[in-house]
Design a protein around this motif. Structure first.
Motif, PDB file in Angstrom:
ATOM      1  N   MET A   1      -6.574 176.443  -1.703  1.00  0.00           N
ATOM      2  CA  MET A   1      -6.741 175.497  -0.609  1.00  0.00           C
ATOM      3  C   MET A   1      -5.651 175.719   0.431  1.00  0.00           C
ATOM      4  O   MET A   1      -4.579 176.185   0.117  1.00  0.00           O
ATOM      5  CB  MET A   1      -6.655 174.065  -1.141  1.00  0.00           C
ATOM      6  CG  MET A   1      -7.811 173.717  -2.057  1.00  0.00           C
ATOM      7  SD  MET A   1      -8.213 171.988  -2.185  1.00  0.00           S
ATOM      8  CE  MET A   1      -8.372 171.382  -0.581  1.00  0.00           C
ATOM      9  N   LEU A   2      -6.002 175.376   1.646  1.00  0.00           N
ATOM     10  CA  LEU A   2      -5.046 175.511   2.732  1.00  0.00           C
ATOM     11  C   LEU A   2      -4.071 174.344   2.730  1.00  0.00           C
ATOM     12  O   LEU A   2      -4.422 173.221   2.373  1.00  0.00           O
ATOM     13  CB  LEU A   2      -5.778 175.549   4.077  1.00  0.00           C
ATOM     14  CG  LEU A   2      -6.697 176.739   4.321  1.00  0.00           C
ATOM     15  CD1 LEU A   2      -7.467 176.546   5.614  1.00  0.00           C
ATOM     16  CD2 LEU A   2      -5.907 178.015   4.385  1.00  0.00           C
ATOM     17  N   SER A   3      -2.870 174.622   3.154  1.00  0.00           N
ATOM     18  CA  SER A   3      -1.897 173.532   3.233  1.00  0.00           C
ATOM     19  C   SER A   3      -2.275 172.600   4.382  1.00  0.00           C
ATOM     20  O   SER A   3      -3.028 172.954   5.291  1.00  0.00           O
ATOM     21  CB  SER A   3      -0.495 174.095   3.452  1.00  0.00           C
ATOM     22  OG  SER A   3      -0.405 174.639   4.747  1.00  0.00           O
ATOM     23  N   THR A   4      -1.744 171.409   4.339  1.00  0.00           N
ATOM     24  CA  THR A   4      -2.048 170.410   5.365  1.00  0.00           C
ATOM     25  C   THR A   4      -1.585 170.885   6.738  1.00  0.00           C
ATOM     26  O   THR A   4      -2.276 170.707   7.742  1.00  0.00           O
ATOM     27  CB  THR A   4      -1.353 169.079   5.010  1.00  0.00           C
ATOM     28  OG1 THR A   4      -1.746 168.701   3.700  1.00  0.00           O
ATOM     29  CG2 THR A   4      -1.737 167.996   5.985  1.00  0.00           C
ATOM     30  N   PHE A   5      -0.398 171.510   6.784  1.00  0.00           N
ATOM     31  CA  PHE A   5       0.128 171.995   8.056  1.00  0.00           C
ATOM     32  C   PHE A   5      -0.784 173.058   8.664  1.00  0.00           C
ATOM     33  O   PHE A   5      -1.081 173.032   9.855  1.00  0.00           O
ATOM     34  CB  PHE A   5       1.530 172.567   7.856  1.00  0.00           C
ATOM     35  CG  PHE A   5       2.090 173.200   9.096  1.00  0.00           C
ATOM     36  CD1 PHE A   5       2.563 172.415  10.137  1.00  0.00           C
ATOM     37  CD2 PHE A   5       2.129 174.572   9.226  1.00  0.00           C
ATOM     38  CE1 PHE A   5       3.073 172.997  11.282  1.00  0.00           C
ATOM     39  CE2 PHE A   5       2.632 175.165  10.365  1.00  0.00           C
ATOM     40  CZ  PHE A   5       3.104 174.372  11.401  1.00  0.00           C
ATOM     41  N   LEU A   6      -1.252 173.979   7.849  1.00  0.00           N
ATOM     42  CA  LEU A   6      -2.125 175.044   8.338  1.00  0.00           C
ATOM     43  C   LEU A   6      -3.451 174.480   8.829  1.00  0.00           C
ATOM     44  O   LEU A   6      -3.979 174.907   9.861  1.00  0.00           O
ATOM     45  CB  LEU A   6      -2.354 176.087   7.243  1.00  0.00           C
ATOM     46  CG  LEU A   6      -3.128 177.336   7.654  1.00  0.00           C
ATOM     47  CD1 LEU A   6      -2.404 178.055   8.775  1.00  0.00           C
ATOM     48  CD2 LEU A   6      -3.305 178.257   6.460  1.00  0.00           C
ATOM     49  N   MET A   7      -3.988 173.517   8.114  1.00  0.00           N
ATOM     50  CA  MET A   7      -5.245 172.894   8.548  1.00  0.00           C
ATOM     51  C   MET A   7      -5.061 172.171   9.877  1.00  0.00           C
ATOM     52  O   MET A   7      -5.912 172.257  10.766  1.00  0.00           O
ATOM     53  CB  MET A   7      -5.754 171.939   7.470  1.00  0.00           C
ATOM     54  CG  MET A   7      -6.287 172.649   6.243  1.00  0.00           C
ATOM     55  SD  MET A   7      -6.866 171.532   4.972  1.00  0.00           S
ATOM     56  CE  MET A   7      -8.175 170.694   5.801  1.00  0.00           C
ATOM     57  N   MET A   8      -3.946 171.447  10.034  1.00  0.00           N
ATOM     58  CA  MET A   8      -3.686 170.756  11.299  1.00  0.00           C
ATOM     59  C   MET A   8      -3.494 171.752  12.431  1.00  0.00           C
ATOM     60  O   MET A   8      -3.969 171.542  13.545  1.00  0.00           O
ATOM     61  CB  MET A   8      -2.447 169.858  11.162  1.00  0.00           C
ATOM     62  CG  MET A   8      -2.692 168.640  10.299  1.00  0.00           C
ATOM     63  SD  MET A   8      -1.223 167.662   9.961  1.00  0.00           S
ATOM     64  CE  MET A   8      -0.574 167.360  11.569  1.00  0.00           C
TER      65      MET A   8
END
Length: 55
Positions: A1-8
């Protein structure tokens, strides 16, 4: 899964790209001689104040 920072980051990048945030502003084409003459003639005629002189 992608990290929250990368998704944002991806979401913000796509949002900015979609609304044209990275598009450079296109420069206006240079005006032709006829367009320049028409604009200057319009400015000159509007500055004459013909209505006040005719009274």
């Amino acid at each position: 899964m992608l990290s929250t920072f990368l998704m944002m980051f991806l979401y913000g990048f796509l949002w900015t790209w979609f609304f044209g945030g990275f598009v450079s502003k296109k420069q206006d084409k240079p005006k032709t001689v006829e367009e320049q003459l028409g604009e200057s003639l319009t400015k000159y005629l509007s500055s004459l104040d013909i209505a006040k002189k005719s009274k």
